[in-house]
Write an enzyme that holds these catalytic residues in place. Sequence first.
Site, PDB file in Angstrom:
ATOM      1  N   LYS A 190      12.794  55.449  14.132  1.00  0.00           N
ATOM      2  CA  LYS A 190      12.886  54.309  14.724  1.00  0.00           C
ATOM      3  C   LYS A 190      11.735  53.537  15.626  1.00  0.00           C
ATOM      4  O   LYS A 190      10.640  54.298  15.764  1.00  0.00           O
ATOM      5  CB  LYS A 190      13.916  54.664  15.902  1.00  0.00           C
ATOM      6  CG  LYS A 190      15.588  54.891  15.378  1.00  0.00           C
ATOM      7  CD  LYS A 190      16.012  53.984  14.357  1.00  0.00           C
ATOM      8  CE  LYS A 190      16.641  52.793  15.414  1.00  0.00           C
ATOM      9  NZ  LYS A 190      17.396  51.816  14.402  1.00  0.00           N
ATOM     10  N   HIS A 238      10.707  46.459  14.020  1.00  0.00           N
ATOM     11  CA  HIS A 238      11.552  45.099  14.374  1.00  0.00           C
ATOM     12  C   HIS A 238      10.992  44.569  15.736  1.00  0.00           C
ATOM     13  O   HIS A 238      11.790  44.469  16.846  1.00  0.00           O
ATOM     14  CB  HIS A 238      12.866  45.692  14.637  1.00  0.00           C
ATOM     15  CG  HIS A 238      13.682  46.143  13.183  1.00  0.00           C
ATOM     16  ND1 HIS A 238      14.089  45.277  12.384  1.00  0.00           N
ATOM     17  CD2 HIS A 238      13.895  47.428  12.761  1.00  0.00           C
ATOM     18  CE1 HIS A 238      14.434  46.056  11.196  1.00  0.00           C
ATOM     19  NE2 HIS A 238      14.461  47.343  11.637  1.00  0.00           N
ATOM     20  N   VAL A 292      25.720  39.243   3.311  1.00  0.00           N
ATOM     21  CA  VAL A 292      24.825  38.348   2.926  1.00  0.00           C
ATOM     22  C   VAL A 292      23.443  38.435   3.761  1.00  0.00           C
ATOM     23  O   VAL A 292      23.533  39.088   4.884  1.00  0.00           O
ATOM     24  CB  VAL A 292      25.498  36.938   3.319  1.00  0.00           C
ATOM     25  CG1 VAL A 292      26.708  36.774   2.400  1.00  0.00           C
ATOM     26  CG2 VAL A 292      25.679  36.875   4.793  1.00  0.00           C
ATOM     27  N   ILE A 312      26.050  42.562  10.488  1.00  0.00           N
ATOM     28  CA  ILE A 312      26.291  42.331  11.696  1.00  0.00           C
ATOM     29  C   ILE A 312      24.939  42.626  12.627  1.00  0.00           C
ATOM     30  O   ILE A 312      24.661  41.938  13.635  1.00  0.00           O
ATOM     31  CB  ILE A 312      27.235  43.359  12.284  1.00  0.00           C
ATOM     32  CG1 ILE A 312      27.370  43.129  13.790  1.00  0.00           C
ATOM     33  CG2 ILE A 312      26.786  44.950  12.185  1.00  0.00           C
ATOM     34  CD1 ILE A 312      28.316  41.901  14.183  1.00  0.00           C
ATOM     35  N   VAL A 355      29.737  48.054  12.450  1.00  0.00           N
ATOM     36  CA  VAL A 355      28.334  49.055  13.222  1.00  0.00           C
ATOM     37  C   VAL A 355      27.193  48.627  12.771  1.00  0.00           C
ATOM     38  O   VAL A 355      26.828  48.301  11.470  1.00  0.00           O
ATOM     39  CB  VAL A 355      28.976  50.305  12.688  1.00  0.00           C
ATOM     40  CG1 VAL A 355      27.789  51.335  13.143  1.00  0.00           C
ATOM     41  CG2 VAL A 355      30.342  50.875  13.175  1.00  0.00           C
TER      42      VAL A 355
HETATM   43  N1  LIG Z   1      24.701  47.409   9.359  1.00  0.00           N
HETATM   44  C1  LIG Z   1      23.979  48.144   8.931  1.00  0.00           C
HETATM   45  O1  LIG Z   1      23.963  49.204   9.310  1.00  0.00           O
HETATM   46  C2  LIG Z   1      23.131  47.498   7.871  1.00  0.00           C
HETATM   47  C3  LIG Z   1      22.135  48.534   7.357  1.00  0.00           C
HETATM   48  C4  LIG Z   1      21.281  47.829   6.165  1.00  0.00           C
HETATM   49  C5  LIG Z   1      21.541  46.428   5.908  1.00  0.00           C
HETATM   50  N2  LIG Z   1      22.238  45.269   6.787  1.00  0.00           N
HETATM   51  C6  LIG Z   1      22.370  44.195   6.519  1.00  0.00           C
HETATM   52  O2  LIG Z   1      23.070  43.910   5.313  1.00  0.00           O
HETATM   53  C7  LIG Z   1      22.674  42.342   4.983  1.00  0.00           C
HETATM   54  C8  LIG Z   1      22.699  42.394   3.579  1.00  0.00           C
HETATM   55  O3  LIG Z   1      21.170  42.997   3.225  1.00  0.00           O
HETATM   56  P1  LIG Z   1      20.965  43.322   1.501  1.00  0.00           P
HETATM   57  O4  LIG Z   1      19.789  44.209   1.612  1.00  0.00           O
HETATM   58  O5  LIG Z   1      21.810  43.254   0.540  1.00  0.00           O
HETATM   59  O6  LIG Z   1      20.205  41.968   1.452  1.00  0.00           O
HETATM   60  P2  LIG Z   1      19.949  41.104  -0.055  1.00  0.00           P
HETATM   61  O7  LIG Z   1      18.765  40.091   0.603  1.00  0.00           O
HETATM   62  O8  LIG Z   1      19.420  42.052  -0.819  1.00  0.00           O
HETATM   63  O9  LIG Z   1      21.306  40.545  -0.244  1.00  0.00           O
HETATM   64  C9  LIG Z   1      21.707  39.233   0.401  1.00  0.00           C
HETATM   65  C10 LIG Z   1      22.505  38.448  -0.686  1.00  0.00           C
HETATM   66  O10 LIG Z   1      23.163  37.535   0.198  1.00  0.00           O
HETATM   67  C11 LIG Z   1      23.490  36.167  -0.558  1.00  0.00           C
HETATM   68  N3  LIG Z   1      23.671  34.862   0.107  1.00  0.00           N
HETATM   69  C12 LIG Z   1      22.985  34.430   1.005  1.00  0.00           C
HETATM   70  N4  LIG Z   1      23.618  33.511   1.399  1.00  0.00           N
HETATM   71  C13 LIG Z   1      24.819  33.474   0.924  1.00  0.00           C
HETATM   72  C14 LIG Z   1      26.155  32.737   0.873  1.00  0.00           C
HETATM   73  N5  LIG Z   1      26.162  31.727   1.824  1.00  0.00           N
HETATM   74  N6  LIG Z   1      27.125  33.153   0.125  1.00  0.00           N
HETATM   75  C15 LIG Z   1      27.030  33.998  -0.585  1.00  0.00           C
HETATM   76  N7  LIG Z   1      25.989  34.830  -0.532  1.00  0.00           N
HETATM   77  C16 LIG Z   1      24.883  34.517   0.114  1.00  0.00           C
HETATM   78  C17 LIG Z   1      21.836  36.191  -1.173  1.00  0.00           C
HETATM   79  O11 LIG Z   1      21.850  35.288  -2.504  1.00  0.00           O
HETATM   80  C18 LIG Z   1      21.625  37.634  -1.628  1.00  0.00           C
HETATM   81  O12 LIG Z   1      22.067  38.138  -2.853  1.00  0.00           O
HETATM   82  C19 LIG Z   1      21.432  42.182   6.003  1.00  0.00           C
HETATM   83  O13 LIG Z   1      22.072  41.346   7.306  1.00  0.00           O
HETATM   84  C20 LIG Z   1      21.039  43.610   6.353  1.00  0.00           C
HETATM   85  O14 LIG Z   1      20.196  43.370   7.414  1.00  0.00           O
HETATM   86  C21 LIG Z   1      22.995  46.031   7.790  1.00  0.00           C
END
Ligand SMILES: NC(=O)c1ccc[n+]([C@@H]2O[C@H](COP(=O)([O-])OP(=O)(O)OC[C@H]3O[C@@H](n4cnc5c(N)ncnc54)[C@H](O)[C@@H]3O)[C@@H](O)[C@H]2O)c1
Length: 372
Positions: A75, A96, A239, A269, A298
């Site tokens: 972190k 970040h 997304v 989120i 979460v």
């Molecule tokens: N909550 C958590 O603990 C946690 C952990 C890891 C990642 N995340 C989050 O998860 C999210 C996804 O991460 P990722 O690594 O899979 O990203 P990624 O870039 O691999 O995939 C995102 C996908 O969303 C698609 N997309 C964009 N706009 C869209 C729309 N309007 N409709 C449908 N699809 C759409 C893109 O084409 C892409 O394929 C990010 O916000 C990331 O920060 C959260």
Amino acid sequence: MIIGVPKEIKNHEYRVGMTPASVRELVNNKHSVLVETNAGMGIGFTDDDYVAAGATVLGTAAEIFAKAEMIVKVKEPQAVERAMLREGQILFTYLHLAPDLPQTQDLIKSKAICIAYETVTDNRGGLPLLAPMSEVAGRMSIQAGARALEKSCGGRGMLLGGVPGVAPAKVVVIGGGMVGTNAAQMAVGLGADVTVLDRSVDVLRRINAQFNGAVKAIYSTADALEQEVLAADLVIGGVLVPGAAAPKLVTKDHIKRMKPGSAIVDVAIDQGGCVETSKPTTHAEPTYIVDDVVHYCVANMPGAVPRTSTFALNNATLPFIIRLANKGYKQALLDDQHLMNGLNVMHGHVTNQSVAEALGFSFVEPKVALNA
Ligand SMILES: NC(=O)c1ccc[n+]([C@@H]2O[C@H](COP(=O)([O-])OP(=O)(O)OC[C@H]3O[C@@H](n4cnc5c(N)ncnc54)[C@H](O)[C@@H]3O)[C@@H](O)[C@H]2O)c1
């Protein structure tokens, strides 16, 4: 090089910057690794494990920061840690910085070389040190969603895979990237009926090929999204629009019209969420209900499985740690533009354009800062 691994001090953070196996790789490359006592305790690594791997275990973070030439963490450094950084020391961790002015100011003041995991890039335009956490969160989203569908959690009382003679649950995954693909894989594995929506035709082609047609890959228009979400038992929000807040694709109106007892896991989120009714929750109280729809939001999902997450993170960071240690930061950065993209703050300058723009600092080209 002397590499220091302090124990993480952020609330409920059990991951650790280096596993004993990673330590051994560095020691085999003729480096010294200093590990703070109990650094890996939360995920089952004892001090003896680290000593057996060749590390020296020290009693306090202050000793680690004072002696190490490179600090490897998970972190972002907390205020007390930032106060211990010094000029010329390398910091390699998640930072970040864009929404975090106090941290950025402290890193500038420290004159340390601060390389952020989350902005290191790869040849395919991806973020290789963020990807492992998306894999973990994507896979976990189905576990979390399966639990949310249980009656005791307010769910419909459905088993994802059904049983012979009873239809499986319908899982709709919005976004077919790293999170979405891993979610789809787990859901298919459990026998659910899975649909992935994405705006990229290339992504849809890949999903179609990867799952051999077992996952429906649908182009994400407003119309298709509404139809799928209203028919879903479980919706996964995965997304990402790089550099922007997540678009609110699932609206309050959709939530009102979804099946009572259905569930949403809004993985996005951490970028504000792609569901209008989402608000961040914690592992202590992961879900809440709006209009009979269970919401799981979460923001640090990988934190629930810190052992798996630590191994996944180390697999991705280790090659960079070895290169930084073997070559020294200057050569390692000059030799690898992708690692250079990870440089956020150096010798008191902000070297990442988005961070500089977000916080109103002047941007200095990484190569210029490196040669200053
Ligand atoms: N909550 C958590 O603990 C946690 C952990 C890891 C990642 N995340 C989050 O998860 C999210 C996804 O991460 P990722 O690594 O899979 O990203 P990624 O870039 O691999 O995939 C995102 C996908 O969303 C698609 N997309 C964009 N706009 C869209 C729309 N309007 N409709 C449908 N699809 C759409 C893109 O084409 C892409 O394929 C990010 O916000 C990331 O920060 C959260």
